[in-house]
Motif scaffolding. Structure first.
Motif, PDB file in Angstrom:
ATOM      1  N   ASP A 269       0.811  -1.222   0.000  1.00  0.00           N
ATOM      2  CA  ASP A 269       0.000   0.000   0.000  1.00  0.00           C
ATOM      3  C   ASP A 269       0.841   1.267   0.000  1.00  0.00           C
ATOM      4  OD1 ASP A 269      -2.256  -1.568   0.043  1.00  0.00           O
ATOM      5  OD2 ASP A 269      -2.477  -1.484   2.231  1.00  0.00           O
ATOM      6  N   SER A 270       2.138   1.136   0.241  1.00  0.00           N
ATOM      7  CA  SER A 270       3.009   2.311   0.266  1.00  0.00           C
ATOM      8  C   SER A 270       3.713   2.468  -1.080  1.00  0.00           C
ATOM      9  CB  SER A 270       4.044   2.167   1.392  1.00  0.00           C
ATOM     10  OG  SER A 270       4.855   1.025   1.158  1.00  0.00           O
ATOM     11  N   ASP A 271       4.390   3.597  -1.242  1.00  0.00           N
ATOM     12  CA  ASP A 271       5.176   3.832  -2.455  1.00  0.00           C
ATOM     13  C   ASP A 271       6.518   3.124  -2.288  1.00  0.00           C
ATOM     14  OD1 ASP A 271       6.062   4.725  -4.838  1.00  0.00           O
ATOM     15  OD2 ASP A 271       6.366   6.804  -4.208  1.00  0.00           O
ATOM     16  N   ILE A 272       6.472   1.783  -2.312  1.00  0.00           N
ATOM     17  CA  ILE A 272       7.599   0.959  -1.888  1.00  0.00           C
ATOM     18  C   ILE A 272       8.821   1.099  -2.782  1.00  0.00           C
ATOM     19  CG2 ILE A 272       6.754  -1.068  -3.161  1.00  0.00           C
ATOM     20  CD1 ILE A 272       7.895  -2.783  -0.890  1.00  0.00           C
ATOM     21  N   LEU A 273       8.635   1.286  -4.080  1.00  0.00           N
ATOM     22  CA  LEU A 273       9.767   1.281  -4.998  1.00  0.00           C
ATOM     23  C   LEU A 273      10.710   2.461  -4.783  1.00  0.00           C
ATOM     24  CD1 LEU A 273       8.093   0.119  -8.336  1.00  0.00           C
ATOM     25  CD2 LEU A 273       9.364  -1.242  -6.660  1.00  0.00           C
ATOM     26  N   ARG A 274      10.208   3.551  -4.218  1.00  0.00           N
ATOM     27  CA  ARG A 274      11.039   4.734  -4.016  1.00  0.00           C
ATOM     28  C   ARG A 274      11.656   4.792  -2.619  1.00  0.00           C
ATOM     29  NH1 ARG A 274       7.659   9.671  -6.919  1.00  0.00           N
ATOM     30  NH2 ARG A 274       7.478   8.669  -8.985  1.00  0.00           N
ATOM     31  N   GLN A 275      11.289   3.861  -1.771  1.00  0.00           N
ATOM     32  CA  GLN A 275      11.805   3.873  -0.406  1.00  0.00           C
ATOM     33  C   GLN A 275      13.178   3.201  -0.333  1.00  0.00           C
ATOM     34  OE1 GLN A 275       9.155   2.936   2.848  1.00  0.00           O
ATOM     35  NE2 GLN A 275       7.412   2.836   1.434  1.00  0.00           N
ATOM     36  N   PRO A 276      13.997   3.590   0.649  1.00  0.00           N
ATOM     37  CA  PRO A 276      15.268   2.881   0.868  1.00  0.00           C
ATOM     38  C   PRO A 276      14.988   1.554   1.584  1.00  0.00           C
ATOM     39  CG  PRO A 276      15.022   4.620   2.500  1.00  0.00           C
ATOM     40  CD  PRO A 276      13.868   4.766   1.542  1.00  0.00           C
ATOM     41  N   VAL A 277      15.903   0.635   1.455  1.00  0.00           N
ATOM     42  CA  VAL A 277      15.673  -0.702   2.012  1.00  0.00           C
ATOM     43  C   VAL A 277      15.458  -0.697   3.520  1.00  0.00           C
ATOM     44  CG1 VAL A 277      16.855  -1.987   0.185  1.00  0.00           C
ATOM     45  CG2 VAL A 277      18.191  -1.027   2.095  1.00  0.00           C
ATOM     46  N   GLU A 278      16.094   0.237   4.231  1.00  0.00           N
ATOM     47  CA  GLU A 278      15.961   0.230   5.691  1.00  0.00           C
ATOM     48  C   GLU A 278      14.546   0.537   6.160  1.00  0.00           C
ATOM     49  OE1 GLU A 278      18.878   3.666   4.741  1.00  0.00           O
ATOM     50  OE2 GLU A 278      18.300   1.726   3.891  1.00  0.00           O
ATOM     51  N   ASN A 279      13.714   1.126   5.286  1.00  0.00           N
ATOM     52  CA  ASN A 279      12.325   1.405   5.650  1.00  0.00           C
ATOM     53  C   ASN A 279      11.439   0.171   5.523  1.00  0.00           C
ATOM     54  OD1 ASN A 279      13.135   4.001   6.024  1.00  0.00           O
ATOM     55  ND2 ASN A 279      11.961   4.881   4.324  1.00  0.00           N
ATOM     56  N   VAL A 280      11.927  -0.852   4.841  1.00  0.00           N
ATOM     57  CA  VAL A 280      11.116  -2.041   4.564  1.00  0.00           C
ATOM     58  C   VAL A 280      11.663  -3.285   5.267  1.00  0.00           C
ATOM     59  CG1 VAL A 280      10.233  -3.540   2.726  1.00  0.00           C
ATOM     60  CG2 VAL A 280      10.424  -1.070   2.339  1.00  0.00           C
ATOM     61  N   MET A 281      12.945  -3.330   5.476  1.00  0.00           N
ATOM     62  CA  MET A 281      13.583  -4.562   5.960  1.00  0.00           C
ATOM     63  C   MET A 281      13.155  -4.927   7.378  1.00  0.00           C
ATOM     64  SD  MET A 281      17.479  -3.251   6.786  1.00  0.00           S
ATOM     65  CE  MET A 281      17.854  -2.283   8.253  1.00  0.00           C
ATOM     66  N   SER A 282      13.242  -6.226   7.670  1.00  0.00           N
ATOM     67  CA  SER A 282      13.094  -6.732   9.034  1.00  0.00           C
ATOM     68  C   SER A 282      14.455  -6.610   9.706  1.00  0.00           C
ATOM     69  CB  SER A 282      12.642  -8.196   9.019  1.00  0.00           C
ATOM     70  OG  SER A 282      11.376  -8.324   8.410  1.00  0.00           O
ATOM     71  N   LYS A 283      14.505  -5.921  10.858  1.00  0.00           N
ATOM     72  CA  LYS A 283      15.788  -5.552  11.451  1.00  0.00           C
ATOM     73  C   LYS A 283      16.355  -6.588  12.432  1.00  0.00           C
ATOM     74  CE  LYS A 283      14.813  -0.641  10.901  1.00  0.00           C
ATOM     75  NZ  LYS A 283      14.668   0.682  11.564  1.00  0.00           N
ATOM     76  N   ALA A 284      15.652  -7.666  12.646  1.00  0.00           N
ATOM     77  CA  ALA A 284      16.174  -8.713  13.547  1.00  0.00           C
ATOM     78  C   ALA A 284      16.138 -10.056  12.826  1.00  0.00           C
ATOM     79  CB  ALA A 284      15.357  -8.758  14.825  1.00  0.00           C
TER      80      ALA A 284
END
Length: 332
Positions: A269-284
């Protein structure tokens, strides 16, 4: 003409009752043996383990009949758990196989009665050349009991055989004692899973004892992108490698997060293609060390309900392991 008496076939309830009676009778024999280890038998077992651990040669295991089958299994168990061992058939011993036994060895002889005639040549040879003898028997006052340096005298329980003839509970007791010696020696030697793999390279067990580092993908096959990468490029990297995931690393090569197909679905639902990976990644992210056994990796995947694990070494990312790799290796 021979007349064969036909007996009625036992019904299912009779078979179940017989099977349960056999198992419970043998369990009772095991309880009797366990209790005996609290007394003199326990001290004798400790002496036997000392002798086998300190011998410069091998443990020569011998026995006849049912005791011979137990002895052959005992030799295999000892050898596979770090104690050099060899089975010598007592009937063949007097026809040249005595040459397999050296002064540096320890003989482990099994005979429930202690009066197995076929053991005579081995016992005479042991006395002549001062080879240490450990016996597993039920009678201290038997020929074998008197000949042994350390007689392990097992308590006599009820045989599961209703005739009291076929070695059942007694055979299980001998097997349990042989296993107890092997495990005690294993623990005394500090035997490790790595050592175990050396002696078990084949089959399902050998496959589970491989290391993650032996099965993982590495180098250019690992889907990686650095922090700050746009999601458009991360998705291309994920698709190109075919693992359904991509690792996110910092400048030092440390894994900081992962992006999976599930992460993509959660951000549709977000503008995922323009985001940096750190906004999407699982951090653990779940990882595994390269020197962990493959069997442990399979358990970790099943517990977490995932199909891939990134592999690390001292915190740095060095590879990736997929469930398919475990399947191909015969681990799963």
């Amino acid at each position: 003409m021979t007349v064969v008496e036909l007996r009625a076939s036992p019904n299912e309830a009779d078979v179940k009752a017989s099977a349960e009676r056999t198992i419970r009778t043998e369990i009772a024999a095991m309880a009797l043996l366990a209790d005996a280890l609290k007394g003199p038998l326990g001290r004798d077992v400790a002496r036997a383990v000392d002798m086998m651990a300190e011998c410069a040669g091998r443990v020569i295991v011998t026995g006849m009949g049912k005791s011979g089958h137990i002895a052959a299994k005992a030799a295999a168990t000892l050898a596979s758990t770090g104690t050099p061992a060899q089975f010598v058939h007592p009937a063949e011993a007097s026809h040249g196989d005595l040459g397999m036994i050296t002064r540096a060895d320890v003989i482990l002889a099994l005979s429930w009665s202690g009066e197995t005639k076929e053991l005579a040549s081995i016992l005479s040879y042991a006395k002549r050349f001062r080879v240490t003898v450990v016996a597993i028997t039920s009678r201290a006052a038997s020929t074998l009991g008197h000949a042994a340096d350390v007689p392990l005298v097992l308590p006599i329980g009820e045989e599961a055989c209703p005739l009291g003839l076929a070695p059942t509970s007694s055979a299980v007791a001998q097997l349990a004692m042989a296993d107890a010696l092997a495990v005690a020696l294993l623990e005394r030697r500090g035997f490790t899973p790595t050592d175990f793999h050396t002696f078990h390279p084949g089959g399902r067990l050998g496959a589970r004892l491989q290391f993650v580092g032996d099965l993982m993908h590495r180098g250019q096959d690992v889907p990686l992108v650095p922090l700050g990468t746009p999601m458009r490029e991360a998705i291309i990297a994920m698709s190109a490698k075919g693992f359904g995931t991509v690792g996110i690393v910092d400048a030092g090569g440390t894994l900081r997060g992962v992006i999976t197909d599930g992460d993509l679905r959660r951000h549709l639902d977000s503008d995922i293609l323009r985001q940096p990976v750190e906004n999407v990644m699982s951090k653990a992210p779940k990882t595994i060390e390269r020197d962990v056994l493959a069997g442990a990796a399979l358990e970790a995947m099943n517990t977490a309900k995932i199909s891939t694990l990134f592999v690390t070494e001292e915190g740095r990312l060095v590879g990736i392991l997929h469930m398919h790799d475990l399947l191909r290796a015969g681990v799963a």
